[in-house]
Design an enzyme around this catalytic site. Sequence first.
Site, PDB file in Angstrom:
ATOM      1  N   GLY A   1      26.712 -23.877  72.790  1.00  0.00           N
ATOM      2  CA  GLY A   1      25.966 -22.638  73.018  1.00  0.00           C
ATOM      3  C   GLY A   1      26.732 -21.416  72.538  1.00  0.00           C
ATOM      4  O   GLY A   1      27.894 -21.227  72.889  1.00  0.00           O
TER       5      GLY A   1
ATOM      6  N   VAL B   1      21.833 -29.954  69.735  1.00  0.00           N
ATOM      7  CA  VAL B   1      22.215 -31.134  70.514  1.00  0.00           C
ATOM      8  C   VAL B   1      21.070 -31.494  71.450  1.00  0.00           C
ATOM      9  O   VAL B   1      20.534 -30.647  72.167  1.00  0.00           O
ATOM     10  CB  VAL B   1      23.508 -30.856  71.309  1.00  0.00           C
ATOM     11  CG1 VAL B   1      23.811 -32.011  72.265  1.00  0.00           C
ATOM     12  CG2 VAL B   1      24.671 -30.643  70.349  1.00  0.00           C
TER      13      VAL B   1
ATOM     14  N   GLU C   1      12.855  -2.513  81.394  1.00  0.00           N
ATOM     15  CA  GLU C   1      13.393  -1.991  80.142  1.00  0.00           C
ATOM     16  C   GLU C   1      12.368  -2.105  79.019  1.00  0.00           C
ATOM     17  O   GLU C   1      12.232  -1.185  78.197  1.00  0.00           O
ATOM     18  CB  GLU C   1      14.683  -2.727  79.773  1.00  0.00           C
ATOM     19  CG  GLU C   1      15.853  -2.371  80.669  1.00  0.00           C
ATOM     20  CD  GLU C   1      17.179  -2.838  80.123  1.00  0.00           C
ATOM     21  OE1 GLU C   1      18.177  -2.107  80.255  1.00  0.00           O
ATOM     22  OE2 GLU C   1      17.222  -3.949  79.563  1.00  0.00           O
TER      23      GLU C   1
ATOM     24  N   GLY D   1      25.959 -18.193  73.203  1.00  0.00           N
ATOM     25  CA  GLY D   1      25.573 -17.016  73.960  1.00  0.00           C
ATOM     26  C   GLY D   1      26.798 -16.220  74.377  1.00  0.00           C
ATOM     27  O   GLY D   1      27.904 -16.422  73.874  1.00  0.00           O
ATOM     28  N   TYR D   2      26.607 -15.333  75.338  1.00  0.00           N
ATOM     29  CA  TYR D   2      27.700 -14.469  75.778  1.00  0.00           C
ATOM     30  C   TYR D   2      28.890 -15.292  76.267  1.00  0.00           C
ATOM     31  O   TYR D   2      30.035 -15.067  75.867  1.00  0.00           O
ATOM     32  CB  TYR D   2      27.212 -13.552  76.901  1.00  0.00           C
ATOM     33  CG  TYR D   2      26.227 -12.492  76.463  1.00  0.00           C
ATOM     34  CD1 TYR D   2      26.668 -11.278  75.955  1.00  0.00           C
ATOM     35  CD2 TYR D   2      24.856 -12.697  76.568  1.00  0.00           C
ATOM     36  CE1 TYR D   2      25.768 -10.295  75.559  1.00  0.00           C
ATOM     37  CE2 TYR D   2      23.950 -11.724  76.176  1.00  0.00           C
ATOM     38  CZ  TYR D   2      24.404 -10.526  75.673  1.00  0.00           C
ATOM     39  OH  TYR D   2      23.517  -9.557  75.280  1.00  0.00           O
TER      40      TYR D   2
ATOM     41  N   ASP E   1      24.992 -18.246  82.342  1.00  0.00           N
ATOM     42  CA  ASP E   1      23.830 -18.449  83.200  1.00  0.00           C
ATOM     43  C   ASP E   1      23.744 -19.848  83.790  1.00  0.00           C
ATOM     44  O   ASP E   1      23.026 -20.068  84.770  1.00  0.00           O
ATOM     45  CB  ASP E   1      22.541 -18.178  82.407  1.00  0.00           C
ATOM     46  CG  ASP E   1      22.296 -16.701  82.189  1.00  0.00           C
ATOM     47  OD1 ASP E   1      23.100 -15.891  82.691  1.00  0.00           O
ATOM     48  OD2 ASP E   1      21.309 -16.348  81.518  1.00  0.00           O
TER      49      ASP E   1
END
Length: 626
Positions: free
Chosen positions: A8, A80, A171, A10-11, A299
């Site tokens: 992954g 994956v 937002e 991500g962050y 997360d």
Amino acid sequence: MKKIVILGGGYGGVLTAKKLAKKFKNNKDVEIKLIDRNPYHTLLTELHEVAANRAPEDSIKIDLKKIFAGLKVDVVLDEVSNIDFKSKKLKSEKATYAYDYLVIGTGSKPTFFGIPGAEENTFSFWSNDDAVALKRQIRDMFTLAAKEKNPAVRRSMLTFVIIGAGFTGVELVGEMAEYREELCKEFYIAPSDVRLIVADMAPKILPILPDKLIQKAEAYLRKLNVEIVTGAKITEVGKGSVALGEKNVVDAHTVVWTAGVEGSEIVGNLEVEQQGRKRIVTNEHLESVDHKNVYVVGDNIFFIPEGETRPVPQMVENAEQAAPVVAGNIAADINGTAKKAYKPAFHGTMVSIGSRYGVANVGLPGKLFMLTGFMAMLSKHAINMFYLSQVVGFNKVWTYMMHEFFHVENRKSFVGGYFSKRSPNFWLVPLRMLLGGMWLYEGIDKMKKIWEDPDKIFLIPAAPNATDAASAASVAVDAVKDTVDAQSAASAVVTAKEAVEALPVPGFVYDVTNWFMDLMFYNPDGTYTFLAKWFQIGMVCAEMVFGVMLIVGLFTALSSIATIGMAVMIWSTKMASTEMLWYVAAAIACIGGSGSVFGLDYYVLPWLKKQWKRIPIVRRWYLYTD
């Protein structure tokens, strides 16, 4: 060889990979691999800016190859589909990847709570593709509505419903409210014809924030003509409609789902203990409780810190704080040292409502402050830039500033439109050449005097303790006349002991200057040192060199800044007349790319930029702009 695989980009995954690369940069027995299906890292917290056309689509994407340029991380583009924990292998349709240590950071996906039609008939909002698709949908609806004759159909086209009034939903609707004004003007549609609705099953919006900030946010949303529907049970989403409760069915061609997330699809299918919408249960070291050497970041973590009653939140700061813990514990395991427990200390939350307003509850752990408006937006941008500095350093921070502050259209920046106003650089060409010509003229005029008498010092005032006061005053008069700041003899000689009137200089600045000149340019008897002569020659040569560079437009930013520096030096010795203010103002105006039009910078800078980016240390520390 120890194989570390991060699943992954991500962050959490990106930051963990960077921390590991730093820890093992000199260890040839460790291999680090990051696998993601996309070639880029997405700034998920900025999706709303792309959807509402405030920022370009590529502004929220960062090339993974760029992030890890020069680092010991192998980026693999693959999806994956399965993880075999027993054999320690990840499998996809085209390859198998073995690991000794695995970091799972696949993030989340939208959850629809089993509501009929929600997944099929709404626009999800959890990826770059989602933001681009919604941006296209919004514009398409305005395009079609402008031609639609049927009032009911037209009304449905111009109704936009956002399900979910958490950070993402608020937002997004705030950004769309600003975008509405632009689209209405472009398509000749009255703003009152466009409905924006944000709805949630919860009794209030932004429930994680204090009530005072919630009230501020609601008031601002209503000011933007956004309808707020809370406590509404979403019972069904049909094609072109959404039921916000049993009796409130809203016809809308565009329904956006931001109501909640759950673990990614691959995490949901793993044989690991999960809680809280498919999050992996970990121990205090962020290691899966079921599988040794399998760590979780971002997360995907389900962990309740000591003394807390709720698991760590699914937000970016959790990923930022978890990444160094995961990297450190993997390093500790490999090196045989003690692992550390995850003890997060969060610094609050913030939400933007459009481009110029926000609410924030931020500060130190246990001591948070409520901010609104400008200060809330300032904190949001500061936090974003801090994160970007960790990922791609100067390069992305610079790009972020351009998108958020300087290249923003329609005044959609929290600092207003002042910094985003731009004019063609060719208007500065006459000013640049005049400024360069004046510096060159002054330099040539002084060089003639040096040529006639190399030992005559006229650019440095005589020492205060010079024995011949009248001679010293005369030298000072000549000095003022011959300096750039005294062109045209702006300062008149009053007496033999009194030189010209100059721009005022604060006492502490003048004292520092005198100390430096005493050290470098004056002998004990008040005469000049040999350095004074060479300083004068250097100053005169600099005036001519920078003058020529400004005329031909070569390195104009550097040349302009250098002339400002020379002006400050002259001013600090009380030898600057008011004309120097003109020189400084002109130099400031010429800093911003005045040599890119009818100047050598047009040819030289692009070539140098290519060469600069090839230097390994520049790529390693992202010391370049795109």
